[in-house]
Enzyme design. Structure first.
Site, mmCIF file in Angstrom:
data_model
loop_
_atom_site.group_PDB
_atom_site.id
_atom_site.type_symbol
_atom_site.label_atom_id
_atom_site.label_comp_id
_atom_site.label_asym_id
_atom_site.label_seq_id
_atom_site.Cartn_x
_atom_site.Cartn_y
_atom_site.Cartn_z
ATOM 1 N N HIS A 99 0.909 -1.014 -0.207
ATOM 2 C CA HIS A 99 -0.052 -0.125 -0.084
ATOM 3 C C HIS A 99 0.842 1.421 -0.025
ATOM 4 C CE1 HIS A 99 -3.170 -2.872 1.084
ATOM 5 N NE2 HIS A 99 -2.332 -3.118 2.171
ATOM 6 N N ARG A 194 -1.774 -4.950 -6.043
ATOM 7 C CA ARG A 194 -1.550 -6.114 -5.949
ATOM 8 C C ARG A 194 -0.470 -6.609 -6.753
ATOM 9 N NH1 ARG A 194 -6.572 -5.271 -4.987
ATOM 10 N NH2 ARG A 194 -7.680 -6.523 -3.084
#
Length: 203
Positions: A99, A194
């Site tokens: 993140h 991802r």
């Protein structure tokens, strides 16, 4: 005291523990996440009962301001609730992901970053979590490991037990492993990059 309606999510990797743990009567299967308290746009928590039933968390903050959030937090965040609190039940490994921090998230998405913390509520035998690289990795090694399906070999893998706690600053590569049932407390952000998802395909 407020009780909020849980926001249930059913990803491919979701398990069957959340409904039982929370004593929710539902026909929904494969519940991977239950968002308990959320100010994320599009998924804002709603009060479940009492005189404020049906009001959103955002509406409560607009009305009650610092009485609900505290003076310093209200000065800093205003009507944006600063935390997202959820349960996660992983029947399968989640994707390898990372993140952004506040700076990058604001530059790219006009959003907060995502630092998070995991508390292990329950763990099946062999349950595990991945957090960080085992050693210094070059960009070339990193790209090759994603391409040839060996990225997990470069990650620190922790077997977990109930009561274990993990802190994950934004920018740390990680993954929640199969058999882990955790409470996650994070910044109000739903931005996930991802990296690798075990070559899975959704429906």
């Amino acid at each position: 005291m407020y009780k909020f309606i849980p926001i249930l999510k059913s990803p491919l990797w979701g398990g069957e523990k959340i409904a039982t743990y929370k004593q929710i009567a539902t026909d929904r299967r494969q519940i991977g996440e239950s968002w308990e308290l959320s100010g994320v746009e599009g998924d804002v928590s709603v009060v479940a009962e009492g005189p404020d039933a049906g009001k959103t968390l955002t509406e409560l903050l607009a009305r009650d301001k610092e009485r609900l959030l505290g003076n310093r937090n209200y000065e800093r965040f205003g009507t944006e609730f600063p935390l997202l609190i959820k349960f996660i039940d992983a029947r399968e490994d989640l994707s390898i992901q990372v993140h952004p921090d506040d700076r990058l998230a604001w530059e790219r998405h006009r959003s907060k970053g995502k630092t998070e913390m995991w508390y292990v509520v329950a763990a099946d035998e062999g349950a595990h979590l991945r957090s960080g690289f085992t050693r210094q990795v070059t960009p070339a090694e990193y790209e090759k490991s994603v391409a040839d399906d060996t990225i997990t070999d470069l990650l620190t893998d922790h077997e977990v037990r109930p009561g274990d706690v993990f802190f994950l600053p934004a920018g740390r590569i990680h993954s929640i492993g199969a058999g882990s049932f955790i409470a996650e407390i994070q910044q109000t952000s739903n931005i996930t990059y991802r990296i690798y998802d075990f070559n899975r395909r959704d429906a």
